[in-house]
Motif scaffolding. Structure first.
Motif, PDB file in Angstrom:
ATOM      1  N   ALA A   1      72.921  42.650  39.321  1.00 43.98           N
ATOM      2  CA  ALA A   1      74.824  42.588  38.927  1.00 43.98           C
ATOM      3  C   ALA A   1      75.588  42.770  40.187  1.00 43.98           C
ATOM      4  O   ALA A   1      76.925  41.530  39.938  1.00 43.98           O
ATOM      5  CB  ALA A   1      74.871  42.563  37.169  1.00 43.98           C
ATOM      6  N   THR A   2      75.659  43.708  39.815  1.00 41.13           N
ATOM      7  CA  THR A   2      76.658  44.046  40.930  1.00 41.13           C
ATOM      8  C   THR A   2      76.720  43.871  42.072  1.00 41.13           C
ATOM      9  O   THR A   2      78.185  43.477  42.470  1.00 41.13           O
ATOM     10  CB  THR A   2      76.693  45.913  40.844  1.00 41.13           C
ATOM     11  N   PHE A   3      76.136  42.965  42.744  1.00 36.96           N
ATOM     12  CA  PHE A   3      75.959  42.978  43.896  1.00 36.96           C
ATOM     13  C   PHE A   3      76.589  40.861  44.116  1.00 36.96           C
ATOM     14  O   PHE A   3      77.062  40.432  44.484  1.00 36.96           O
ATOM     15  CB  PHE A   3      74.337  42.689  44.393  1.00 36.96           C
ATOM     16  N   PHE A   4      76.048  40.444  42.495  1.00 33.31           N
ATOM     17  CA  PHE A   4      76.777  39.348  42.885  1.00 33.31           C
ATOM     18  C   PHE A   4      78.106  39.233  41.901  1.00 33.31           C
ATOM     19  O   PHE A   4      78.407  38.272  42.410  1.00 33.31           O
ATOM     20  CB  PHE A   4      75.603  38.755  42.105  1.00 33.31           C
ATOM     21  N   ARG A   5      77.908  39.745  41.075  1.00 35.67           N
ATOM     22  CA  ARG A   5      79.166  39.894  40.305  1.00 35.67           C
ATOM     23  C   ARG A   5      81.199  40.468  41.412  1.00 35.67           C
ATOM     24  O   ARG A   5      82.257  40.312  40.842  1.00 35.67           O
ATOM     25  CB  ARG A   5      79.338  40.441  38.802  1.00 35.67           C
TER      26      ARG A   5
END
Lengths: 279, 319, 530
Positions: free
Chosen positions: A176-180
């Motif tokens: 999620a960190t990656f995408f957001r």
């Protein structure tokens, strides 16, 4: 955005760049003029002597150029996607300083930049995978580009740690960190490196030359080369417009990127990434 | 800035047990797996082929072990050493020259006030990259032609620097070939090189510039104290990464070299090319692999050395 | 916003995967064609067993193969130019399935090496002369001496010397269906007329012509000295025969290995007559007769300058280029009449190179059958030869009447069809150049000979009557070790001498000092030891 005063430096700079642009364009101008000129000529001309679209008509109506253009487009789009995916994933993982094995992975990737098994061994491996003479090999083989991966990592390292910490406190998983967080803040990097991949895939000639025998899968660069070099064959039939077609084909190879860059450029504006950061 | 924060962090983190750390990072391993898979399939599987450097292998029969014979053959030929030194000289100079020019151009482009003009300039300077070397060589052969049709010579004659009839054969002269080569490279690659630097510059906060203006900094001071340091990291990485590839120099030289300038213009890859295709015999893949190995070792050494230097000077390298 | 991005990305990914799979599926690999189920022996003219007796003793054992795999470069019609039609007609003619592996023309030699390395060899391949010699030595090729000697096509070969030139150690490993061609010197007639000279027959006359072309006003524009006599792409060629663009200067000298009067191999570069050649080149270059940029010219640069009327003497490929050059000159508004010169006295004969050779690989099953069904068909003097020379009916040529590109043909009149890749031009030939075929048409008259332009015929004929074949140089390990560097040194010396940066004596000294002489001697010894 308060207006800045325009100084003499600005004038000088603009004149300087105007001159540079003209100088840069001279060789391109020659190719462009020749692509519209139906009279074969040796020498620089400011304007075509005998203007005609025959060269371009040849390139665009030639049925044998449709397919290579299509192949090039598909391979470039797919390849850029593969390349960006691998670079971003790899870069994201490599910035995790406290991950065990990170240094090992990093060194492992860098090693591939330096040592290469060679043409024949790589060919044999691709052959055993069964992907020679298919589009898979031209999309996948150039996909892992460690140069771009390291550059991407460099960009990611510029993202403030505080954001990552805030995200993990909020319970975000690494994905999620990656995408957001990571991706949205890396627009400039994605644009720049994406562009570099796109160019590399579009211009790729050697992978096709080595792995593709089926002429249905030739890409535009290969076709271009054979137009540029093929007319020298002792068995060739030279047509009067051979020069025009050749130059038109060269221009067609350049034009997509003339159009594409302005789109990527909007990500190169200073400060674009800093909207989300409230430090 | 962030590197300082990282340093403190890693000092604070006590050493947790390995298994716990691996578990904590499990998602990262998963995210990395496609990269790992690619590396293994496309790079490490073929690495086994490096062993051919010690064999005679024509691609027809089984490879025959010959030990160091390929290397002996390579090192004993004067032509090889000539090509080797040429490669280092030309490639290194080209790398530093074009990187330097790209940096200057990026800095200047960044200063252009009119956004439209900036975009147009950026696009124009990066276009030359897309002209293939074959076409580039042919067009520049014309531009540098030793006759009044060559732009350069025509310009020099008009400025009175040269007499008519005394035109310089740039590409055919051992004195002028390298300068001409570098000139053409600058034309072709400077604009392209600005892309990565422009992207870096996009990450600089405008507040920094505003704060500096308030403090009364001049334009040049801003460039020196804000812009350049922000670029340094990227510059070093670009340089070091490119060092790994400098021995691979081929196409740009191949299309422009000719018989009269071999001494100055023969590089390792073109040397191998002549060996393979003009010798009138079958290519020996063992030999080409051996040369490839030498190239890789040199490139690798350069990277390692510069990485260590970078660590010493700036505190960090690229690993 | 962000979730849209990731789902948008997923959609794009799916689309791409689908697209690329579609492309892969739609790119048919050759060999996916249906078997021509009829394995009836064709009663047509191809089978050599029909009329004339096949006296080869092993004919009883020859089984017709089901499939033959060939590997060929761009000299056979490509996919874009009707290769499928060619394949269909061939398969109908022989009743055998044909798989054609045809890489991009530029990539051919690389791909050849790779395909061999992968272990999956084709039955038949086309090789250039260097690879032919090299692979023969390595045992890659099947010895076809017996098959050829007992074949029917041998009786129809126009010039046995062409086939004998391919023998290595007395054995034949391949056949070239056409001659290799070479370069002939063309002179612009209008230029000769303008300076009032005749076609030169010896070097002194040639010098006169060159001088007039350079210092006079041969193009009739009123300005003296704005032209030069000739140009070439490089001062010395990259491949055998090396000197094809500048024969009048090299004359009887040769820069590489040849067989001397004693039947021994020697290196032409170290012979005395080579010094003479260098002197002539140097003098002509310094006098401005030769284009200053000859060193860096590419072949298209030279042609463009010729069409721009910059020079008047052009040594270029005989045959179809005779017409091409004329057409292009006329398209530029110039008088296109060219005279294809006979060689001057000192040259004696133009050099003809070895044509690419078809071979049968040693891995092929049933090579005798392949010889019979592939080679004999290709040169059968009838339908098979017509297929290889002109292509497939309805795709490359036709006998239907009608109008095509402004010319009206009667019913039954043989004519070529429009080129599918280059609209506005006609096909001229398939793989075999009708003017240079190894065997004549015997079943019927050469159908296409009338469609060949006059100039091409004249230049081909003149060349054919005044040329000699360059010897096939065998390969050796010593050669592969040193020849690359030797060639480089030789070429550098030629360039330095001609450009005037060094003198001949200096360079010949350097040749010895840098090891050139030694390498040359070693290679010559290794060649003579065979």
């Amino acid at each position: 955005m308060k207006k800045r005063k325009i100084t003499t430096f600005d004038y000088v700079l603009n004149i300087f760049f105007a001159l540079i642009c003209i100088a840069m364009l001279i060789p391109l101008w020659k190719v462009m003029v020749d692509s519209f000129d139906l009279r074969t000529a040796y020498g620089m001309k400011l304007w075509p002597e005998k203007f005609g679209f025959d060269g371009y008509a040849s390139v665009f109506t030639n049925p044998t150029l449709y397919r290579p253009l299509l192949v090039s487009t598909v391979a470039t789009v797919a390849g850029t996607f593969v390349g960006l995916t691998l670079s971003t994933l790899g870069a994201y993982v490599l910035i995790q300083k406290d991950m065990p094995g990170r240094n090992f992975f990093s060194a492992m990737l860098l090693f591939t930049m330096i040592f290469n098994g060679g043409l024949i061994p790589t060919y044999l491996v691709m052959n055993s995978l069964g992907i020679t003479n298919t589009l898979w090999v031209v999309i996948l083989l150039p996909g892992l580009n460690v140069f771009n991966l390291v550059l991407m990592r460099n960009f990611f390292e510029g993202i403030p740690r505080s954001l990552f910490e805030a995200a993990s406190i909020d319970g975000c998983s690494p994905m999620a960190t990656f995408f957001r967080i990571v991706l949205p803040l890396s627009k400039a990097a994605l644009a720049a490196i994406g562009l570099m991949f796109a160019v590399a895939y579009w211009n790729d000639y050697t992978t096709y030359k080595i792995y593709i025998i089926n002429s249905d899968l030739f890409n535009f660069q290969m076709k271009l080369r054979s137009i540029i070099l093929g007319s020298d064959l002792p068995t060739a039939t030279g047509s009067a417009t051979e020069n025009t077609v050749r130059n038109a084909a060269t221009m067609v190879a350049i034009i997509p990127f003339m159009i594409l860059y302005p789109f990527a450029q909007k990500y190169f504006v200073t400060g674009i990434n800093l909207g989300a950061v409230k430090e | 800035m962030s590197s300082q924060v990282e340093k403190i962090d890693s000092d604070k983190i006590g050493k947790k047990p390995l298994s716990k750390r691996i578990y904590e990072h499990r998602w990262y391993y998963l995210l990395f797996s496609p990269v790992l898979l690619f590396a293994l399939t496309f790079y490490y599987a073929p690495i086994y082929g490096l062993r051919y450097a010690f064999y005679d292998y024509k691609g027809i029969k089984e490879p025959v072990f010959v030990g160091l014979a390929n290397f002996e053959k390579m090192f004993s030929m004067q032509g090889f050493w000539n090509a080797f030194t040429n490669t280092l000289e030309i490639s290194l100079f080209k790398l530093f020259l074009t990187t330097f020019m790209s940096i200057i151009m990026s800095l200047l482009l960044n200063e252009i006030f009119n956004l439209k003009f900036k975009k147009i300039s950026q696009t124009i300077v990066y276009l030359p990259h897309f002209m293939s070397w074959v076409v580039t060589a042919s067009v520049f052969a014309l531009i540098m032609s030793p006759s009044q049709q060559g732009l350069v010579n025509a310009l020099l004659t008009n400025l009175g620097i040269l007499e008519q009839g005394q035109e310089i054969y740039f590409l055919g002269s051992s004195k002028w070939w390298r300068p001409a080569y570098f000139f053409i490279n600058i034309w072709k690659e400077t604009g392209w090189g600005t892309i990565i630097f422009m992207a870096t510059l996009a990450g600089i906060s405008p507040e920094l510039y505003e704060a500096a203006s308030i403090d009364g900094a001049s334009r040049f001071q801003k460039i020196k104290f804000i812009t350049v340091p922000a670029l340094m990291n990227t510059i070093v990485i670009v340089l070091i990464l490119n060092l790994a590839k400098i021995m691979n120099l081929f196409e740009s030289v191949f299309v422009m070299q000719n018989d009269a300038v071999m001494r100055q213009a023969d590089v390792l890859q073109t040397y191998i090319y002549t060996q393979t295709f003009n010798s009138g015999a079958l290519p020996n893949y063992g030999y080409t692999t051996a040369v490839g190995m030498v190239k890789s070792i040199v490139g690798g050494l350069l990277v390692v050395i510069c990485n260590i230097a970078s660590k010493k000077i700036r505190g960090r390298g690229i690993v | 916003m962000k979730t849209n991005k990731s789902s948008a990305m997923k959609k794009v990914l799916v689309l791409l995967i689908v697209l690329s799979l579609v492309l892969v599926a739609c790119g048919p690999k050759d060999g996916g064609t249906s078997n021509t189920g009829t394995s009836t022996d064709t009663g047509s003219a191809t089978d050599n067993g029909s009329a004339s007796a096949t006296d080869d003793s092993s004919s009883a054992e020859i089984e017709k193969p089901e499939k033959i795999t060939i590997m060929v470069d761009g000299t056979l019609v490509t996919k874009a130019n009707g290769r499928d039609a060619f394949k269909a007609e061939w398969e109908a003619l022989t009743g055998i399935e044909l798989e054609i592996i045809q890489p991009d023309h530029d990539a051919y030699t690389d791909n050849l090496g790779q395909v061999l390395a992968s272990g999956d060899w084709p039955d038949v391949m086309l090789l250039n002369s260097a690879y032919y010699a090299g692979y023969a030595e390595e045992g890659v090729l099947w010895d076809m001496t017996a098959a050829y000697d007992n074949s029917e096509l041998k009786t129809r070969v126009k010039d046995q010397a062409l086939v004998d030139g391919l023998k290595i150690g007395g054995s034949l490993y391949g056949l070239s269906p056409s001659r290799g061609n070479g370069c002939i010197t063309y002179i612009k007639k209008s230029w000769l007329d303008n300076v009032g000279l005749d076609v030169p027959t010896n070097y002194d006359e040639y010098l006169e012509v060159m001088d007039a072309f350079t210092n006079g006003d041969p193009d009739g524009n009123g300005i003296n000295g704005d032209t030069y006599a000739l140009s070439s792409a490089g001062l010395i060629g990259e491949e055998i025969p090396f000197i094809n663009y500048l024969p009048e200067f090299y004359q009887d000298a040769f820069p590489s290995f040849y067989i001397n009067e004693n039947g021994q191999w020697a290196d032409g570069f170290v012979q005395d007559n080579f010094i003479g050649a260098l002197e002539r080149l140097h003098d002509a270059y310094q006098a401005g007769y030769i284009d200053k940029e000859a060193l860096t010219n590419g072949t298209s640069d030279v042609r463009n300058k010729f069409y721009e009327d910059k020079f008047g003497i052009f040594t270029y490929w005989a045959g179809t280029w005779g017409t091409n050059l004329k057409t292009n000159l006329e398209a530029n508004g110039l008088d296109g009449e060219l005279i294809a010169m006979e060689p001057i006295e000192e040259v004696g004969a133009y050099l003809e190179r070895q044509a690419p050779t078809w071979v049968i690989t040693s891995q092929a099953e049933n090579p005798e059958a392949i010889f019979e069904y592939f080679f004999e068909t290709m040169l059968d003097g009838g339908l098979g030869q017509k297929l290889f020379t002109y292509g497939a009916e309805g795709t490359h040529w036709s006998t239907e009447g009608g109008e095509l590109l402004g010319v009206t043909y009667e019913d039954g009149q043989f004519h070529m069809l429009e080129n599918m890749e280059k609209a506005g031009t006609l096909y001229t030939k398939n793989h075999i150049d009708p003017m240079m075929a190894l065997t004549n048409f015997t079943e019927f008259d050469d159908p296409g000979i009338l469609s060949v332009a006059e100039e091409a015929l004249v230049s081909a004929k003149t060349f054919g009557e005044n040329s000699r074949l360059v010897e096939l140089v065998p390969s050796s390990d010593v050669m592969s070790q040193y020849n690359g560097d030797l060639v480089k040194l030789k070429r550098e010396i030629v360039a330095n001498v001609v450009l005037g940066t060094r003198t001949i004596e200096e360079e010949m000294e350097r040749f010895e000092k840098e090891g050139g002489l030694e390498w040359s001697q070693m290679i010559v010894e290794s060649l003579n030891a065979k």
